[in-house]
Enzyme design. Structure first.
Site, PDB file in Angstrom:
ATOM      1  CG  ASP A   1      -2.893   4.829  -4.192  1.00  0.00           C
ATOM      2  OD1 ASP A   1      -2.038   4.173  -3.569  1.00  0.00           O
ATOM      3  OD2 ASP A   1      -4.122   4.635  -4.062  1.00  0.00           O
TER       4      ASP A   1
ATOM      5  CG  ASP B   1      -1.927   1.173   1.155  1.00  0.00           C
ATOM      6  OD1 ASP B   1      -1.995   1.845   0.104  1.00  0.00           O
ATOM      7  OD2 ASP B   1      -2.618   1.415   2.151  1.00  0.00           O
TER       8      ASP B   1
END
Ligand SMILES: *[C@@H]1O[C@H](CO)[C@@H](O)[C@H](O)[C@H]1NC(C)=O
Length: 447
Positions: A323, A117
């Site tokens: 991201d 992540d």
């Protein structure tokens, strides 16, 4: 007497008779192991979180749905940071993602699949004794069976970095995170040896040992590896050992789910002939990798986006982050609507209803039967990120082609997001030492 043979024999006894408590630390120090100052070179093969049994349209649909959930988590996290952590009951984390990597903790190492992540920091895994653990595919880590486990003491800088004002620190450092969708994990913050890649061990990495874990978001994994910019993330903790940098190359979402996407730390994370942009650091949300977008160009013409649309404001609002855990790109509405209009006028077809995909702009055609416009994201310093057509439109089915981007209401505090479809087939280097992001088109399966 050959000492190395004797040492090998002792090690053999230790491993074959686990009842005998051998201090592996002392034994192994005799071996020429990598010293802690040496630069490491790690390669990890990431797999895309996917439901193998699903068809490509179904896979895309569920990735779009997860993107929406993730955007909500990013919003909840950003809102809390902007409001100020101190009023918060429980710190909110983003804590999710689209890629998995194998990692092992402890001595002897216990491996599990972790969600990678780039939008959160903490590394964590489920730990025994379980107050509440969800089912994971591999055995749950038991700290009492590891010779290298130690709890992080109160007052340690990494304990403060948790921002857990409400749980206090008695008698040692604990963490409790909520994930915006009601999932949460809590437990002790501890130091452990982490094994990443084929043979790289790093000692003394702080991680969350979660005894109480609830939620569906973590399925397919036994924990998470945070690759944000904050102090607790793996890249920050590896620090100069990994030359403060990592890179990855993401395979296309439509590639076979058995193919892997490489992730490199340290020396391996290097790119020649790449384009490089400065990163922006936010003191309000230090976790996020903000990229300095200045505009969008379609077929060579700059879109009419109001000035300041993408600016990261001093109160922590706005900006754009890169991201890996969000599949599609989300653009602030004042940028999305002129882009959508320009795409519509460039494609000489009437859009069709694509609401079943969760996306906004779809055409009843195949990408090979239509001339698609060229889209370029412009970044500070004249750095242009030219998006191949496959990184802009996804072929959901033979006759359904959709724009892999969505608008989001502006002025609500959270950033625009540069998603992973837009990054696929690029080698992307996150460099904390130089505060830059570099990128270069690449064949990920031949790196
Ligand atoms: C990762 O994948 C590469 C290329 O397929 C392979 O050579 C390598 O052994 C794999 N590494 C690990 C740690 O699985």
């Amino acid at each position: 007497m050959d000492c190395s043979k004797l040492l090998g024999f002792v090690v053999l006894i230790c491993f074959t008779i686990p009842m005998i408590s051998c201090s592996s630390d002392r034994l192994f120090s005799a071996w020429p192991k990598s010293s802690s100052d040496e630069s490491i070179k790690i390669r990890v093969n990431m797999t895309r979180r996917s439901e193998r049994e699903l068809s490509i349209p179904e896979r895309l649909r569920s990735a779009v749905d997860r993107s929406k959930e993730r955007m909500k988590k990013i919003e909840a996290f950003a809102k809390q940071k902007i409001r100020g952590q101190l009023d918060a009951e429980t710190p909110v984390e983003v804590g999710d993602g689209e890629f998995l990597m194998s990692v092992a903790v402890g001595t002897p190492p216990v491996s599990f699949e972790a969600i990678v992540d780039t939008g959160s920091d903490l590394i964590w895994t489920q730990c025994k004794p379980c107050q509440n653990c969800y089912t994971q595919p591999t055995p749950i880590f038991d700290p009492s069976k590891s010779s290298t486990f130690s709890r992080v003491p109160c007052g340690a800088p990494l304990c403060d970095a948790l921002g857990n004002t409400q749980t206090g620190c008695k008698p040692h450092c604990t963490f409790m995170y909520e994930y915006g969708d009601g999932s949460f994990t809590s437990g002790d913050l501890a130091f452990e040896t982490l094994s990443i890649g084929s043979d790289s061990e790093v000692a003394g990495i702080a991680f969350g040992c979660g005894n109480h874990n609830e939620g569906q978001g973590f399925s397919q994994g036994g924990g998470l590896v945070g690759l944000g910019r904050g102090d607790l993330s793996l890249i920050s903790q590896l620090g100069s050992k990994a030359e403060n940098k990592f890179s990855y190359c993401l395979l296309s979402i439509t590639d076979s789910s058995s193919q892997t996407s490489p992730l490199f730390f340290g020396e391996g994370a290097s790119l020649s002939g790449a384009k490089t942009m400065p990163l922006i650091k936010s003191s309000i949300i230090p976790t996020f990798w903000y990229i300095p977008i200045t505009g969008i160009t379609l077929n060579g013409k700059a879109l009419d986006i109001p000035p300041g649309t993408f600016d990261l404001q001093s109160d922590g609002n706005g900006g754009m982050i890169i991201d890996s855990g969000t599949t599609i790109t989300y653009l602030d509405e004042p940028a999305y609507s002129p882009m959508k209009k320009a795409i519509q006028s460039a494609i000489d077809l009437t859009p069709v209803d694509g609401s079943s995909t969760g996306l906004d702009l779809c055409y009843g055609t195949s990408s090979s039967d239509v001339i698609l416009p060229t889209l370029v994201f412009n970044f500070k310093g004249g750095v242009d990120y030219e998006l191949p057509a496959d990184n802009v439109f996804i072929q959901i089915s033979e006759n359904l082609l959709c724009l892999a981007m969505l608008g989001k209401p502006s002025g609500n505090g959270f950033p625009s997001i540069f998603g992973n479809i837009q990054q696929q087939n690029f080698h992307i280097l996150y460099d904390n030492a130089h505060n830059t992001l570099s990128f270069k088109p690449a064949k990920c399966d031949s790196l």
